[in-house]
Write an enzyme that holds these catalytic residues in place. Structure first.
Site, PDB file in Angstrom:
ATOM      1  N   ASN A 117       2.839  -4.135  -5.955  1.00 32.37           N
ATOM      2  CA  ASN A 117       1.965  -4.152  -7.126  1.00 32.37           C
ATOM      3  C   ASN A 117       1.267  -2.802  -7.222  1.00 32.37           C
ATOM      4  OD1 ASN A 117       0.149  -4.666  -9.177  1.00 32.37           O
ATOM      5  ND2 ASN A 117      -1.174  -5.972  -7.939  1.00 32.37           N
ATOM      6  N   TRP A 118       1.711  -1.975  -8.180  1.00 31.91           N
ATOM      7  CA  TRP A 118       1.163  -0.625  -8.296  1.00 31.91           C
ATOM      8  C   TRP A 118      -0.245  -0.601  -8.873  1.00 31.91           C
ATOM      9  CZ3 TRP A 118       5.611   2.950 -10.510  1.00 31.91           C
ATOM     10  CH2 TRP A 118       6.677   2.942  -9.600  1.00 31.91           C
ATOM     11  N   LYS A 119      -0.719  -1.747  -9.368  1.00 32.24           N
ATOM     12  CA  LYS A 119      -2.026  -1.827 -10.021  1.00 32.24           C
ATOM     13  C   LYS A 119      -2.095  -0.760 -11.134  1.00 32.24           C
ATOM     14  CE  LYS A 119      -4.128  -3.706  -5.839  1.00 32.24           C
ATOM     15  NZ  LYS A 119      -4.527  -5.039  -6.309  1.00 32.24           N
TER      16      LYS A 119
ATOM     17  N   HIS B 196      -3.144 -13.114 -10.801  1.00 33.48           N
ATOM     18  CA  HIS B 196      -3.635 -12.196  -9.765  1.00 33.48           C
ATOM     19  C   HIS B 196      -5.158 -12.257  -9.724  1.00 33.48           C
ATOM     20  CE1 HIS B 196      -4.603  -8.460  -7.653  1.00 33.48           C
ATOM     21  NE2 HIS B 196      -3.369  -8.498  -7.170  1.00 33.48           N
TER      22      HIS B 196
ATOM     23  N   GLU C  72      -7.466 -10.160  -9.503  1.00 34.66           N
ATOM     24  CA  GLU C  72      -8.212  -9.232 -10.357  1.00 34.66           C
ATOM     25  C   GLU C  72      -8.207  -9.693 -11.805  1.00 34.66           C
ATOM     26  OE1 GLU C  72      -7.174  -5.613  -7.295  1.00 34.66           O
ATOM     27  OE2 GLU C  72      -6.104  -5.726  -9.212  1.00 34.66           O
TER      28      GLU C  72
ATOM     29  N   GLU D  44      -3.049 -14.767  -1.834  1.00 36.45           N
ATOM     30  CA  GLU D  44      -3.772 -13.506  -1.686  1.00 36.45           C
ATOM     31  C   GLU D  44      -5.261 -13.808  -1.554  1.00 36.45           C
ATOM     32  OE1 GLU D  44      -3.548 -11.019  -5.159  1.00 36.45           O
ATOM     33  OE2 GLU D  44      -4.308 -12.640  -6.394  1.00 36.45           O
TER      34      GLU D  44
ATOM     35  N   GLY E 233      -7.685  -4.944  -0.927  1.00 37.25           N
ATOM     36  CA  GLY E 233      -8.288  -3.627  -1.083  1.00 37.25           C
ATOM     37  C   GLY E 233      -9.518  -3.392  -0.227  1.00 37.25           C
TER      38      GLY E 233
ATOM     39  N   SER F 175      -4.004  -6.486   1.908  1.00 38.12           N
ATOM     40  CA  SER F 175      -4.048  -5.379   2.870  1.00 38.12           C
ATOM     41  C   SER F 175      -2.895  -5.421   3.865  1.00 38.12           C
ATOM     42  CB  SER F 175      -5.400  -5.366   3.603  1.00 38.12           C
ATOM     43  OG  SER F 175      -6.463  -5.127   2.702  1.00 38.12           O
TER      44      SER F 175
ATOM     45  N   GLY G 156      -0.100  -4.046  -2.190  1.00 39.49           N
ATOM     46  CA  GLY G 156      -0.872  -3.235  -3.111  1.00 39.49           C
ATOM     47  C   GLY G 156      -0.697  -1.751  -2.835  1.00 39.49           C
ATOM     48  N   GLY G 157      -1.719  -1.135  -2.277  1.00 37.54           N
ATOM     49  CA  GLY G 157      -1.741   0.314  -2.093  1.00 37.54           C
ATOM     50  C   GLY G 157      -0.573   0.863  -1.302  1.00 37.54           C
TER      51      GLY G 157
END
Length: 258
Positions: free
Chosen positions: A11-13, A102, A104, A174, A180, A219, A240-241
């Site tokens: 997930n590149w956000k 998600h 967010e 999640e 994050g 994470s 994510g990141g």
């Protein structure tokens, strides 16, 4: 991990650029050749870059297959919904999957359980596989409400779409407190919630519950992926990141395909 084929979703956000995307895809396709038979790899990219990534993936399809997904979808199929993107549009661009629910989107954009269920059904109506995200906040975990929260989020979809709809879906746990933040659910914590989700679904359909792939997101890093993915009910990850760093993402995919 069970004998279900693992899936790792990046997930590149709200990250990326035309130049960085091209370089990342090139590196991923070159590095994924060895794990393609054991692990499906899905990239969920921002709307503006779907066409670019679809083209890059198609051009390099002889190296390693990558699946394309979006990060959200409208619950509406067509109409005067300025700013929204329909499932049919995503399908037209080459998407096979889409994230729904998600944390967010739930926290910042008002995606409650009812709306998430509507998005889930819109995705399936138009031939997309929804990746349904569920998870609890830190307060909810500390209050001992983790199972109640994720069950409520899951049950809203089952009530609206029917449990059979999960046969063409992926589930992702999640924990909000681990997204994050650098905090990660321990392998035992992740396994406990995944096992609960699978058991909860088995009360409706035991066969479907055994086959359903449940991803862990929160994470996940190259250093902890293998232990997380070794759990019986963890069938891959929602990353994510780390999905923006080719070497890290490749290491995570390798761990899932081990």
């Amino acid at each position: 991990m069970s004998d279900r084929i693992a899936i790792v979703a990046g997930n590149w956000k709200m990250h990326g650029s035309l130049a960085s995307n091209a370089l990342l895809i090139q590196r991923l396709m070159a590095g994924l050749v060895d794990v393609r038979a054991k692990c499906q790899v899905l990239l969920c990219v921002p709307f503006p870059y779907l066409a670019q990534v679809a083209s890059l993936v198609a051009a390099g399809s002889g190296q390693a297959p990558l699946l394309l997904g979006a990060q959200d979808v409208s619950e509406h199929d067509v109409g005067a919904w300025t700013g929204e993107t329909s499932a049919a549009m995503l399908k037209d661009l080459g998407c096979s999957h889409v994230l729904v629910g998600h944390s967010e989107r739930r926290s910042y954009f008002g995606d409650n359980n009812v709306r998430v269920a509507a998005k889930f059904m819109a995705a399936q109506r138009n031939g997309l596989c929804p990746v349904l995200c569920v998870g609890e906040t830190l307060d909810e975990r500390e209050q001992g409400r983790t199972e109640a929260v994720v069950a409520q989020q899951l049950d809203a979809v089952i009530a609206a779409a029917g449990v059979a709809a999960l046969d063409n879906a992926v589930l992702a746990y999640e924990p909000v407190w681990a997204i994050g933040t650098g905090k990660t659910a321990s392998p035992a914590q992740a396994q406990a919630v995944h096992a609960f989700l699978r058991h909860h679904i088995s009360t409706h359909d035991a066969t479907l519950a055994r086959q359903l792939r449940i991803l862990y997101g929160g994470s996940v890093k190259a250093g902890n992926a293998r232990e997380l993915f070794s759990q019986t009910d963890v069938d891959g990850g929602l990353i994510g990141g780390a999905s923006l760093i080719a070497e890290d993402f490749l290491a995570i995919c390798s761990a899932a395909g081990a």
